[in-house]
Design a protein around this motif. Structure first.
Motif, PDB file in Angstrom:
ATOM      1  N   PRO A  66       8.228  -7.693   8.444  1.00 24.89           N
ATOM      2  CA  PRO A  66       8.181  -6.619   7.824  1.00 24.89           C
ATOM      3  C   PRO A  66       8.698  -5.455   8.245  1.00 24.89           C
ATOM      4  CG  PRO A  66       5.890  -6.795   8.686  1.00 24.89           C
ATOM      5  CD  PRO A  66       6.727  -7.892   9.050  1.00 24.89           C
ATOM      6  N   GLN A  67       9.077  -4.299   6.942  1.00 24.19           N
ATOM      7  CA  GLN A  67       9.927  -3.272   7.600  1.00 24.19           C
ATOM      8  C   GLN A  67       8.930  -2.335   7.800  1.00 24.19           C
ATOM      9  OE1 GLN A  67      12.694  -4.438   9.760  1.00 24.19           O
ATOM     10  NE2 GLN A  67      12.695  -5.962   9.427  1.00 24.19           N
ATOM     11  N   GLY A  68      10.179  -0.981   7.418  1.00 23.18           N
ATOM     12  CA  GLY A  68       8.805   0.076   7.289  1.00 23.18           C
ATOM     13  C   GLY A  68       8.515   1.369   8.238  1.00 23.18           C
ATOM     14  N   SER A  69       8.468   2.272   7.765  1.00 17.41           N
ATOM     15  CA  SER A  69       8.495   3.163   8.601  1.00 17.41           C
ATOM     16  C   SER A  69       6.257   3.238   9.562  1.00 17.41           C
ATOM     17  CB  SER A  69       7.886   4.862   7.570  1.00 17.41           C
ATOM     18  OG  SER A  69       7.071   5.815   9.371  1.00 17.41           O
ATOM     19  N   GLY A  70       6.992   3.300  11.229  1.00 15.87           N
ATOM     20  CA  GLY A  70       6.237   2.888  11.728  1.00 15.87           C
ATOM     21  C   GLY A  70       5.873   2.064  12.182  1.00 15.87           C
ATOM     22  N   VAL A 101       2.373  -1.531  14.768  1.00 15.51           N
ATOM     23  CA  VAL A 101       2.262   0.154  13.957  1.00 15.51           C
ATOM     24  C   VAL A 101       1.538   1.291  14.126  1.00 15.51           C
ATOM     25  CG1 VAL A 101       2.141  -2.035  12.072  1.00 15.51           C
ATOM     26  CG2 VAL A 101      -0.250  -1.102  13.180  1.00 15.51           C
ATOM     27  N   LYS A 102       2.655   2.332  13.898  1.00 16.57           N
ATOM     28  CA  LYS A 102       1.447   3.455  14.381  1.00 16.57           C
ATOM     29  C   LYS A 102       1.378   4.291  12.962  1.00 16.57           C
ATOM     30  CE  LYS A 102       2.912   7.511  16.640  1.00 16.57           C
ATOM     31  NZ  LYS A 102       4.120   8.145  17.231  1.00 16.57           N
ATOM     32  N   GLY A 103      -0.004   4.843  12.915  1.00 14.38           N
ATOM     33  CA  GLY A 103      -0.129   5.423  12.029  1.00 14.38           C
ATOM     34  C   GLY A 103      -0.479   7.492  12.760  1.00 14.38           C
ATOM     35  N   LYS A 104      -0.723   8.296  11.686  1.00 17.27           N
ATOM     36  CA  LYS A 104      -1.403   9.755  11.754  1.00 17.27           C
ATOM     37  C   LYS A 104      -2.381   9.526  13.045  1.00 17.27           C
ATOM     38  CE  LYS A 104       2.031  11.737   8.832  1.00 17.27           C
ATOM     39  NZ  LYS A 104       1.829  13.022   7.312  1.00 17.27           N
ATOM     40  N   LYS A 156      -2.001   0.435   7.808  1.00 16.57           N
ATOM     41  CA  LYS A 156      -0.116   0.029   8.279  1.00 16.57           C
ATOM     42  C   LYS A 156      -0.047  -2.540   8.764  1.00 16.57           C
ATOM     43  CE  LYS A 156       2.082   3.992   8.588  1.00 16.57           C
ATOM     44  NZ  LYS A 156       3.019   4.513   9.504  1.00 16.57           N
ATOM     45  N   LEU A 157      -1.340  -1.793   9.461  1.00 18.24           N
ATOM     46  CA  LEU A 157      -1.506  -3.629  10.113  1.00 18.24           C
ATOM     47  C   LEU A 157      -1.672  -4.651   9.011  1.00 18.24           C
ATOM     48  CD1 LEU A 157      -1.635  -5.465  13.148  1.00 18.24           C
ATOM     49  CD2 LEU A 157      -4.200  -3.839  12.796  1.00 18.24           C
ATOM     50  N   GLN A 158      -2.282  -4.293   8.139  1.00 19.39           N
ATOM     51  CA  GLN A 158      -2.719  -5.270   7.047  1.00 19.39           C
ATOM     52  C   GLN A 158      -1.467  -5.559   6.610  1.00 19.39           C
ATOM     53  OE1 GLN A 158      -6.096  -3.251   5.372  1.00 19.39           O
ATOM     54  NE2 GLN A 158      -8.016  -4.162   6.272  1.00 19.39           N
ATOM     55  N   ALA A 159      -1.581  -5.039   5.733  1.00 14.00           N
ATOM     56  CA  ALA A 159      -0.240  -4.933   4.608  1.00 14.00           C
ATOM     57  C   ALA A 159       1.387  -5.498   5.747  1.00 14.00           C
ATOM     58  CB  ALA A 159       0.293  -3.485   4.762  1.00 14.00           C
ATOM     59  N   ALA A 160       1.398  -4.800   6.869  1.00 14.06           N
ATOM     60  CA  ALA A 160       2.885  -5.889   7.612  1.00 14.06           C
ATOM     61  C   ALA A 160       2.704  -7.258   8.085  1.00 14.06           C
ATOM     62  CB  ALA A 160       2.992  -4.884   9.248  1.00 14.06           C
ATOM     63  N   LEU A 161       0.833  -7.814   8.047  1.00 12.74           N
ATOM     64  CA  LEU A 161       0.708  -9.100   8.503  1.00 12.74           C
ATOM     65  C   LEU A 161       0.906  -9.912   7.162  1.00 12.74           C
ATOM     66  CD1 LEU A 161      -2.130  -8.422  10.818  1.00 12.74           C
ATOM     67  CD2 LEU A 161      -0.552  -9.435  11.727  1.00 12.74           C
ATOM     68  N   SER A 162       0.572  -9.122   6.176  1.00 11.05           N
ATOM     69  CA  SER A 162       0.361 -10.059   4.799  1.00 11.05           C
ATOM     70  C   SER A 162       1.933 -10.255   4.534  1.00 11.05           C
ATOM     71  CB  SER A 162       0.046  -9.227   3.659  1.00 11.05           C
ATOM     72  OG  SER A 162       0.550  -7.963   3.415  1.00 11.05           O
ATOM     73  N   LYS A 163       3.069  -9.495   4.913  1.00  8.50           N
ATOM     74  CA  LYS A 163       3.901 -10.255   4.542  1.00  8.50           C
ATOM     75  C   LYS A 163       5.150 -10.947   5.790  1.00  8.50           C
ATOM     76  CE  LYS A 163       4.837  -5.672   2.150  1.00  8.50           C
ATOM     77  NZ  LYS A 163       5.277  -4.502   1.878  1.00  8.50           N
ATOM     78  N   TYR A 164       4.223 -10.748   6.742  1.00 13.90           N
ATOM     79  CA  TYR A 164       5.028 -11.542   7.919  1.00 13.90           C
ATOM     80  C   TYR A 164       4.702 -12.600   7.869  1.00 13.90           C
ATOM     81  CZ  TYR A 164       6.543 -11.373  13.194  1.00 13.90           C
ATOM     82  OH  TYR A 164       6.825 -11.650  14.229  1.00 13.90           O
ATOM     83  N   GLU A 165       6.074 -13.703   7.410  1.00 13.45           N
ATOM     84  CA  GLU A 165       6.327 -15.059   7.308  1.00 13.45           C
ATOM     85  C   GLU A 165       7.703 -15.939   8.316  1.00 13.45           C
ATOM     86  OE1 GLU A 165       7.571 -17.160   2.848  1.00 13.45           O
ATOM     87  OE2 GLU A 165       8.984 -15.794   3.167  1.00 13.45           O
TER      88      GLU A 165
END
Length: 448
Positions: A360-364, A390-393, A401-410
């Motif tokens: 996964p790619q994206g800010s943070g 992952v980093k958030g405010k 962000k972690l949940q979203a990134a893990l769901s896209k990690y293949e």
């Protein structure tokens, strides 16, 4: 600054060190085994040198060969990364004797803190709170039983030279010690060459929280806040975050100051980590010191804005710290998960060829990769193949962000622990910050 550095490691940490070296204009010398000829760190290095066969004893633990390569390539310094030879005092000593800078503390400090028994004694002398226990080696099970009765069950039977959970076991009775002692002693002897065992009080419902420190040769030492590393399987970390959701500012400062005192008391220089156990009342106890860069150092970098490898290099060249304690900022919240080539249910390694890799790619979102598509994951090395950071405010944003990134990690072709990491990230107890060292066994393995 150095002009030529040999990285005596492999995988994602070798790639990570090379990245900073290239930013600083430093020529990098990589090393590789027969099994790693096509690895990312080999391709990224300015020069790559073959060490030997696939097993670590034939390659990455072969001190003679690594030093031979360092001399042949005119390396000024060696960065050991983590694991392998990073906390081997003999390796550091031989570097020193050859006039090659070992990027880390002196060999005598490594030796001192590498013995958990001697480290306990040093911390007791420095006035740092330690877990109640016996700071001397136990000769047999009966001596361990006598010590355990004085401390009070349950106790943790531990190998003095141990690491990664090897030689460590919770015991709750005389019979359990009798069953556990010889086996753990033998494992410690086989893995570390030292079968010395000792016991500490087992403190239930604890958190594993560590403090990152930096120390230069001029006596300046600072702490870079803490990392919460309580989510572990088999005493090995799988999720780390900074800052801890459990600490308040008063305890955070006390722990940081204790870590600085500990480092100064042993004349520590370079980057290091003081690890503590913290109980439900926020009382903290020294656990051990890692005299190297930690696997989880990226979360500290994310919240402080510092490059810890660059700081290591600056200190190793004789430079002084460019920041004071008051300059250390704490911005946002960062979480790291370790991605292993292993069965998520049994934790057994899963070697094989990676047939597909989509990250996964994206800010943070930050990646530390030791693989590429078509990589062969071999059974010869630690099964950790990547880290996702992952980093958030704030913490909730970082978890989202972690949940979203893990769901896209293949990753295809091998099994990984990503399903288990998703279970952690989605668990309400993780969201609430209720992350003791029993988290995996209590909430994930039991599927509750």
């Amino acid at each position: 600054m150095f002009k030529r550095i040999l990285i005596a490691n492999r995988g994602e940490i070798a790639v990570r060190i090379m990245r900073t070296c290239k930013l600083l204009g430093i020529y990098t010398i990589g090393v590789y085994s027969q099994a790693d000829s096509d690895a990312p760190h080999v391709k990224l290095a300015d020069e790559a040198c073959f060490l030997g066969g696939p097993r670590v004893a034939e390659s990455y633990l072969n001190i003679d060969k690594i030093l031979e390569v360092a001399l042949q390539t005119k390396a000024e310094a060696i960065h050991p990364g983590y694991g392998l030879l990073s906390e081997n005092p003999e390796f550091a000593r031989r570097c020193e004797e050859l006039g090659i800078v070992f990027i880390g503390p002196s060999h005598d400090v490594i030796a001192l803190m590498g013995s958990k028994i001697e480290a306990r004694k040093a911390m007791e002398t420095a006035g740092i709170p330690v877990v109640p226990g016996k700071s001397f080696p136990l000769t047999d099970a009966e001596e361990a039983i006598a010590a355990a009765k004085q401390i009070g069950y349950p106790v943790m039977l531990k190998a003095s030279a141990g690491g990664g959970g090897i030689g460590m076991q919770i015991v709750k009775s005389d019979d359990e010690i009798r069953k556990a002692f010889e086996g753990n002693q033998k494992r410690a002897k086989d893995f570390f060459g030292d079968g010395s065992m000792y016991v500490e009080k087992y403190i239930e419902h604890t958190r594993h929280i560590e403090i990152q420190i930096l120390a230069d040769g001029a006596g300046n030492t600072i702490y870079l806040w803490e990392r919460e590393c309580s989510i572990q399987r088999r005493h090995q970390k799988v999720v780390e975050e900074a800052p801890s959701p459990f600490l308040d500012e008063t305890v955070r400062q006390k722990m940081g100051e204790a870590a600085v005192t500990a480092a100064k008391s042993i004349g520590y220089k370079n980057a290091g980590t003081i690890e503590f156990l913290v109980d439900e009342q926020k009382q903290f106890y020294f656990l051990e010191m890692n005299t190297r860069l930690q696997v989880e150092h990226p979360v500290t970098e994310e919240i402080t804005g510092l490059d810890l490898v660059a700081e290591q290099l600056r200190i190793a060249t004789g430079g002084t710290l460019t920041i004071t304690q008051g300059d250390v900022k704490k911005d946002g919240h960062a979480i790291e998960v370790r991605i292993y080539a292993e069965d998520p249910k049994t934790f057994y390694p899963s070697p094989g060829k990676i047939t597909k890799l989509n990250i996964p790619q994206g800010s943070g979102i930050r990646h530390e990769l030791g693989i590429h598509e078509a990589s062969m994951v071999t059974p010869y090395y630690d099964p950790m193949i990547a880290k996702l950071v992952v980093k958030g405010k704030e913490r909730d944003e970082a978890i989202d962000k972690l949940q979203a990134a893990l769901s896209k990690y293949e990753i295809q072709g091998i099994k990984t622990n990503i399903p288990m990491l998703q279970s952690v990230a989605e668990h309400p107890k993780f969201r609430s910050g209720d992350t003791t060292t029993a988290f995996i066994d209590k909430y994930i393995n039991r599927k509750t």
